[in-house]
Design an enzyme around this catalytic site. Structure first.
Site, PDB file in Angstrom:
ATOM      1  CE1 TYR A 137     -37.079 -62.755  84.577  1.00 36.80           C
ATOM      2  CE2 TYR A 137     -35.831 -64.695  85.215  1.00 36.80           C
ATOM      3  CZ  TYR A 137     -36.066 -63.663  84.337  1.00 36.80           C
ATOM      4  OH  TYR A 137     -35.290 -63.540  83.217  1.00 36.80           O
ATOM      5  CE  LYS A 187     -43.574 -49.152  78.818  1.00 35.87           C
ATOM      6  NZ  LYS A 187     -43.074 -48.412  77.652  1.00 35.87           N
ATOM      7  CG  ASP A 219     -39.978 -47.586  75.979  1.00 37.45           C
ATOM      8  OD1 ASP A 219     -39.537 -47.046  77.019  1.00 37.45           O
ATOM      9  OD2 ASP A 219     -41.069 -47.262  75.469  1.00 37.45           O
ATOM     10  CG  ASP A 243     -33.163 -61.923  81.246  1.00 35.67           C
ATOM     11  OD1 ASP A 243     -32.029 -62.427  81.251  1.00 35.67           O
ATOM     12  OD2 ASP A 243     -34.100 -62.340  80.533  1.00 35.67           O
ATOM     13  CG  ASP A 247     -28.775 -61.519  76.917  1.00 33.90           C
ATOM     14  OD1 ASP A 247     -28.313 -61.794  78.045  1.00 33.90           O
ATOM     15  OD2 ASP A 247     -29.104 -62.389  76.083  1.00 33.90           O
TER      16      ASP A 247
HETATM   17  C1  IPM Z   1     -29.795 -64.994  82.854  1.00 31.71           C
HETATM   18  C2  IPM Z   1     -30.585 -66.052  82.135  1.00 31.71           C
HETATM   19  C3  IPM Z   1     -31.604 -66.640  83.107  1.00 31.71           C
HETATM   20  C4  IPM Z   1     -32.553 -65.533  83.510  1.00 31.71           C
HETATM   21  C5  IPM Z   1     -32.383 -67.842  82.566  1.00 31.71           C
HETATM   22  C6  IPM Z   1     -31.456 -68.923  82.042  1.00 31.71           C
HETATM   23  C7  IPM Z   1     -33.304 -68.393  83.600  1.00 31.71           C
HETATM   24  O1  IPM Z   1     -31.158 -65.531  80.987  1.00 31.71           O
HETATM   25  O2  IPM Z   1     -29.174 -65.299  83.888  1.00 31.71           O
HETATM   26  O3  IPM Z   1     -29.792 -63.853  82.385  1.00 31.71           O
HETATM   27  O4  IPM Z   1     -33.521 -65.231  82.798  1.00 31.71           O
HETATM   28  O5  IPM Z   1     -32.331 -64.934  84.565  1.00 31.71           O
HETATM   29 MG    MG Z   2     -30.542 -63.561  80.512  1.00 32.34          MG
END
Ligand code: IPM
Ligand code: MG
Length: 353
Positions: A137, A187, A219, A243, A247
């Protein structure tokens, strides 16, 4: 007095943040510094993170953040878009390297999970500890160069021992307060950065002999999350893998509208935000679920203000409202009572006795 920078941002941020404040005002006394961020700030000041907003954050003990972004700003160049131009600089500016993302199922919502009951058992309770200020990032160099078919993009993946060690410590400390199990994601079979990551985490693990520790390739971890989620207690990951896995962990709880997060530095300063976005499709309709925002406020009490008792009270009040069958649209199911954003906030505030 405790000072909180209140940054609702865009979309449903403006509807759910007042509900968190409603609840906070029931358990303590706070001064709020209101400021614009994201698309709202672009419209007013021409940039997603204006000076006065940074100033409000600097003068506060914590940031309560709503959500940023929306279709209106999607045509802007990537580096000016609300998500990138507001969130990433805030994280870096305040050195908010420790991102805590709990993925937990409230019992009454267990049927909302996309996973089979036999995989879920009595629920899921995972804490993802994601590094938030380094990795691919932020690593330099990055960019797009060259011409025609030879044009190429590049982003440097990079971690120092210091950066890995400090986030690993946060994760092991968290594991000590929970189930004493920790899985570090990497990884290391492909990436040098991740070889260093694994070596460093293994070093830190020696200081925590009570914690059952293992490393897992990313993975494989993404499979295990849906096949065997119960093997996880604390998951430690770098910025990018964290990240993605956060999710995945969030969606198996069945309700993005329920999950809070904290991004902390070493001085207990933090940015607290729901993990969901600004949901432009339902904005302005008083129907968004305010619970992730309310639970983010509870995390703020726990981590910045050392108000564990009050944080627990809020969590219990949320649990009670759900047990009594109150639901916003996103978590609605048969036989429950459908309520709007403000009603859900009221119900939770009333149950804070
Ligand atoms: C998160 C989001 C952010 C990230 C984006 C919106 C920059 O996906 O906080 O998980 O990738 O960190
Ligand atoms: Mg995210």
């Amino acid at each position: 007095m405790a000072k909180v920078a209140v940054l609702p941002g865009d979309g449903i941020g403006h509807e759910i943040l007042p509900e968190a404040i409603k609840v906070l005002d029931k358990v303590g006394k706070f001064t709020y510094l209101h400021a614009d961020v994201g698309g709202a700030a672009i419209d007013k000041y021409g940039k997603a993170l204006p000076e006065q907003t940074i100033k409000a954050c600097r003068e506060s003990d914590a940031i309560l953040f709503g959500a940023v972004g929306g279709p209106k700003w999607e045509a802007l160049p990537p580096e000016q878009q609300p998500e990138r131009a507001a969130l990433l600089p805030l994280r870096k500016m305040f050195d908010l390297y420790a991102n805590l993302r709990p993925a937990k199922i409230f019992k009454p919502l267990i049927s909302a999970s996309p996973l089979k009951p036999e995989i879920l058992g009595d629920g899921i309770d995972i804490l993802i500890v994601r590094e938030l200020t380094s990795d691919v990032y932020f690593g330099q160099p990055k960019g797009i160069e060259g011409t025609g078919e030879d044009r190429y993009g590049f982003d440097m993946m990079r971690y120092s021992v210091r950066e890995v060690r400090r986030i690993a410590k946060v994760a092991f400390e968290a594991a000590m307060k929970r189930g004493k199990r920790l899985t570090s994601i990497d990884k290391a079979n492909v990436l040098h950065t991740m070889v260093l990551w694994r070596q460093t985490v293994e070093e830190v693990a020696k200081d925590y002999p009570e914690v059952l520790f293992s490393s897992m390739y990313v993975d494989n971890a993404s499979q295990q999350l849906v096949k065997n989620p119960k093997i996880f207690d604390v998951i430690l990951a770098g910025n990018m893998f964290g990240d993605i896995l956060s999710d995945e962990a969030a969606i198996i709880t069945g309700s993005l509208g329920m999950l809070p997060s904290a991004s902390l530095n070493d001085k207990n300063f933090g940015l607290y935000e729901p993990i969901h976005g600004s949901a432009p499709d339902i904005a302005g309709q008083n129907k968004a679920n305010p619970i992730a925002q309310i639970l983010s406020a509870a995390m703020m009490l726990e981590y910045t203000f050392n108000m564990q008792k009050e944080a627990k009270m809020i969590e219990n009040a949320v649990g009670r409202a759900l047990e009594e069958g109150y639901r916003t649209g996103d978590i609605m199911s048969k036989g429950c009572t459908r309520v709007n954003t403000a009603e859900m906030g009221d119900l939770i505030a009333e149950r804070l006795a």
